[in-house]
Write an enzyme that holds these catalytic residues in place. Structure first.
Site, PDB file in Angstrom:
ATOM      1  N   HIS A  79       0.857  -1.187   0.000  1.00  0.00           N
ATOM      2  CA  HIS A  79       0.000   0.000   0.000  1.00  0.00           C
ATOM      3  C   HIS A  79       0.891   1.234   0.000  1.00  0.00           C
ATOM      4  O   HIS A  79       1.635   1.471   0.949  1.00  0.00           O
ATOM      5  CB  HIS A  79      -0.888  -0.026   1.254  1.00  0.00           C
ATOM      6  CG  HIS A  79      -1.955   1.009   1.274  1.00  0.00           C
ATOM      7  ND1 HIS A  79      -1.709   2.349   1.454  1.00  0.00           N
ATOM      8  CD2 HIS A  79      -3.297   0.892   1.131  1.00  0.00           C
ATOM      9  CE1 HIS A  79      -2.854   3.010   1.448  1.00  0.00           C
ATOM     10  NE2 HIS A  79      -3.829   2.154   1.248  1.00  0.00           N
ATOM     11  N   HIS A 117      -0.433   2.325  11.580  1.00  0.00           N
ATOM     12  CA  HIS A 117       0.790   3.116  11.598  1.00  0.00           C
ATOM     13  C   HIS A 117       0.753   4.208  12.655  1.00  0.00           C
ATOM     14  O   HIS A 117      -0.306   4.571  13.166  1.00  0.00           O
ATOM     15  CB  HIS A 117       1.083   3.730  10.216  1.00  0.00           C
ATOM     16  CG  HIS A 117       0.059   4.717   9.740  1.00  0.00           C
ATOM     17  ND1 HIS A 117      -1.204   4.361   9.334  1.00  0.00           N
ATOM     18  CD2 HIS A 117       0.123   6.069   9.583  1.00  0.00           C
ATOM     19  CE1 HIS A 117      -1.874   5.420   8.944  1.00  0.00           C
ATOM     20  NE2 HIS A 117      -1.105   6.474   9.097  1.00  0.00           N
ATOM     21  N   GLU A 147      -2.848  14.061  11.329  1.00  0.00           N
ATOM     22  CA  GLU A 147      -3.811  13.859  10.245  1.00  0.00           C
ATOM     23  C   GLU A 147      -5.233  14.201  10.689  1.00  0.00           C
ATOM     24  O   GLU A 147      -5.757  13.607  11.635  1.00  0.00           O
ATOM     25  CB  GLU A 147      -3.769  12.395   9.781  1.00  0.00           C
ATOM     26  CG  GLU A 147      -2.385  11.915   9.360  1.00  0.00           C
ATOM     27  CD  GLU A 147      -2.352  10.425   9.073  1.00  0.00           C
ATOM     28  OE1 GLU A 147      -3.423   9.777   9.111  1.00  0.00           O
ATOM     29  OE2 GLU A 147      -1.254   9.888   8.825  1.00  0.00           O
ATOM     30  N   TYR A 195     -15.313   5.305   3.641  1.00  0.00           N
ATOM     31  CA  TYR A 195     -13.851   5.251   3.606  1.00  0.00           C
ATOM     32  C   TYR A 195     -13.425   3.818   3.891  1.00  0.00           C
ATOM     33  O   TYR A 195     -13.933   3.177   4.815  1.00  0.00           O
ATOM     34  CB  TYR A 195     -13.265   6.215   4.630  1.00  0.00           C
ATOM     35  CG  TYR A 195     -11.768   6.217   4.696  1.00  0.00           C
ATOM     36  CD1 TYR A 195     -11.001   6.510   3.571  1.00  0.00           C
ATOM     37  CD2 TYR A 195     -11.107   5.915   5.883  1.00  0.00           C
ATOM     38  CE1 TYR A 195      -9.617   6.496   3.628  1.00  0.00           C
ATOM     39  CE2 TYR A 195      -9.725   5.914   5.949  1.00  0.00           C
ATOM     40  CZ  TYR A 195      -8.986   6.202   4.821  1.00  0.00           C
ATOM     41  OH  TYR A 195      -7.611   6.192   4.872  1.00  0.00           O
ATOM     42  N   HIS A 235      -6.118  12.111  14.043  1.00  0.00           N
ATOM     43  CA  HIS A 235      -5.089  11.205  14.554  1.00  0.00           C
ATOM     44  C   HIS A 235      -3.809  12.025  14.616  1.00  0.00           C
ATOM     45  O   HIS A 235      -3.194  12.326  13.588  1.00  0.00           O
ATOM     46  CB  HIS A 235      -4.929   9.992  13.637  1.00  0.00           C
ATOM     47  CG  HIS A 235      -6.207   9.247  13.428  1.00  0.00           C
ATOM     48  ND1 HIS A 235      -6.567   8.712  12.213  1.00  0.00           N
ATOM     49  CD2 HIS A 235      -7.212   8.950  14.281  1.00  0.00           C
ATOM     50  CE1 HIS A 235      -7.743   8.105  12.326  1.00  0.00           C
ATOM     51  NE2 HIS A 235      -8.153   8.242  13.577  1.00  0.00           N
ATOM     52  N   HIS A 248      -3.101   4.485  14.634  1.00  0.00           N
ATOM     53  CA  HIS A 248      -4.405   4.392  13.969  1.00  0.00           C
ATOM     54  C   HIS A 248      -4.299   3.437  12.789  1.00  0.00           C
ATOM     55  O   HIS A 248      -3.220   3.007  12.404  1.00  0.00           O
ATOM     56  CB  HIS A 248      -4.919   5.766  13.524  1.00  0.00           C
ATOM     57  CG  HIS A 248      -3.949   6.568  12.722  1.00  0.00           C
ATOM     58  ND1 HIS A 248      -2.835   7.175  13.262  1.00  0.00           N
ATOM     59  CD2 HIS A 248      -3.927   6.876  11.401  1.00  0.00           C
ATOM     60  CE1 HIS A 248      -2.171   7.820  12.327  1.00  0.00           C
ATOM     61  NE2 HIS A 248      -2.799   7.651  11.175  1.00  0.00           N
TER      62      HIS A 248
END
Length: 433
Positions: free
Chosen positions: A288, A331, A337, A346, A361, A367
């Site tokens: 990703h 992560h 963020e 989402y 976050h 998160h």
């Protein structure tokens, strides 16, 4: 009216436009007399001595210069706040909010601004303010400008007509607009109500994200950014001008419309962009990619590659990664963020994160996907998958984002947000013996 609007194209171009023929001087900016007895006025959003590549200024030719106005008096800030946020401590807790309701009483754009979070310092010209706007009434007899930062509009529902000194533009969900620091404007509703997000950028003006090894094409293309053509109001009456200055709100009387610019030339002007034109890049092999590949606009800081603010989107796209956990991985990040959802679902949060909702976050707060999403994605049969009918965005900053007292204590906060991770199971299979 919206179908009649025309635009000029090209991010940061040196534009010239006139609403009356010959209103724009040729060969110089400040002639002794301007045609139609207009006044020449320079509008600068960078220092005069900023390098040419960064310098932003516009010459306006207007019916009256901006100095024709009354004295300012302070007014109540309402729910508008400005960095630094000191009214409550900033917790490291992961936070999420439901959408803010459209008001039941008549409320225009200014009265419907609610600050959710901020960082940095507006006075030091670093950081951002994050606001939600909810409105059911057009601004009629008042105008607004923000001396603290440029304003990135991200509509979530409803359509707006932004009437500015440089001309008019419309935006709706799926589009964005940026109004430079100091530009006077008025917000007219083209629908019964409207809701959306504002990122107030105190720092370096937004620029397009660099493409790096991607090369000359992809991401956001310069040609797709639209700027208004000159359009002016020549009307007199009892109006008020609202200013956001050094973190506080002020008003003054003004006996004419300040949107009286008949012609302008320069590169500091409002613009809009259709997010559907963003050319998404993604993996065609495995793993990703970092969300930086979805950056539309960025405000650089003093450290290369570390942004004052990145505006990134998560639009419809194909997911084809092989042997890969496809949702965003778990992560912790030095960047902070703030996310919002415009429409759909989402992929990392299938429950509780709804259109108009938000999450925060912060720096080093862990998160990632909720428990159900992890189980589903870990066991899915992988084949090319189209993510459709979805659009989320992120304001990512190098500075810790501090929520306001309203954000922490208001009814929109979801008190049990972290429960979405509490049911994550232990799958560890240690060798026996």
């Amino acid at each position: 009216m919206t179908s009649e609007l025309k635009y000029m194209t090209g991010f940061g171009n040196e534009f010239e436009t006139e609403a009356l023929p010959g209103a724009l001087p040729i060969g110089q900016f400040s002639p002794q007399k301007v045609k139609y007895d207009l006044y020449a006025e320079q509008f600068s959003t960078t220092a005069f001595t900023a390098p040419r590549a960064d310098n932003r200024r516009t010459w306006m030719y207007r019916i009256r210069p901006s100095v024709v106005q009354g004295d300012y008096t302070s007014i109540d800030n309402g729910l508008i706040r400005t960095a630094p946020i000191t009214e409550v401590p900033t917790p490291p807790t992961m936070l999420r909010w439901n959408p803010i309701d459209i008001p039941a009483t008549p409320t225009d754009f200014i009265d419907g601004l609610i600050t959710m979070a901020a960082n940095g310092s507006a006075n030091a010209q670093t950081g951002i303010g994050i606001h939600v706007y909810v409105a059911n009434k057009s601004m009629t007899d008042r105008y607004f400008y923000n001396a603290d930062g440029e304003m990135l509009f991200v509509p979530q529902q409803g359509e707006l007509l932004l009437k500015t000194e440089c001309g008019n533009l419309t935006i709706k969900a799926g589009e964005i607009a940026v109004i430079p620091r100091g530009i006077k404007f008025q917000v007219e509703l083209l629908t019964d109500s409207a809701r959306g997000f504002i990122c107030e950028n105190y720092g370096h003006a937004y620029v397009l994200a660099e493409r790096g090894p991607v090369g000359a094409n992809g991401y956001a293309n310069d040609r797709d950014f639209q700027y208004p053509v000159a359009a002016f109001e020549d009307k007199e009456g009892d109006f008020e001008l609202i200013a956001k200055f050094n973190g506080n709100m002020f008003r003054c009387d003004i006996a004419h419309s300040p949107l009286d610019v008949v012609a302008w030339t320069g590169n500091s002007a409002p613009y809009k962009y259709d997010l559907a034109r963003f050319n998404v890049m993604n993996t065609v092999s495995f793993d990703h990619p970092d969300p930086s590949i979805f950056t539309v606009l960025t405000s650089p800081s003093g450290t290369e590659g570390v942004a004052n603010i990145d505006f990134a989107i998560f639009p419809p796209r194909w997911m084809v990664a092989e042997n890969t956990f496809r949702p965003p991985y778990y992560h912790r990040n030095i960047m902070s963020e703030f996310m919002g959802l415009i429409e759909g679902v989402y992929d990392a949060k299938e429950h509780g994160f709804v259109p108009g909702g938000m999450s925060l976050h912060n720096c080093m707060s862990p998160h990632g996907p909720e428990a159900d999403v992890f189980e589903k994605a870990s066991n899915a049969e992988l084949e090319p998958q189209r993510y459709d009918n979805t659009l989320a965005f992120m304001f990512e900053s190098r500075y810790v984002i501090s929520p306001t007292k309203y954000a922490l204590e208001g009814k929109e906060r979801q008190p049990n947000y972290t429960d979405c991770w509490r049911t994550i199971k232990k799958h560890f299979t240690a060798p026996q013996g």
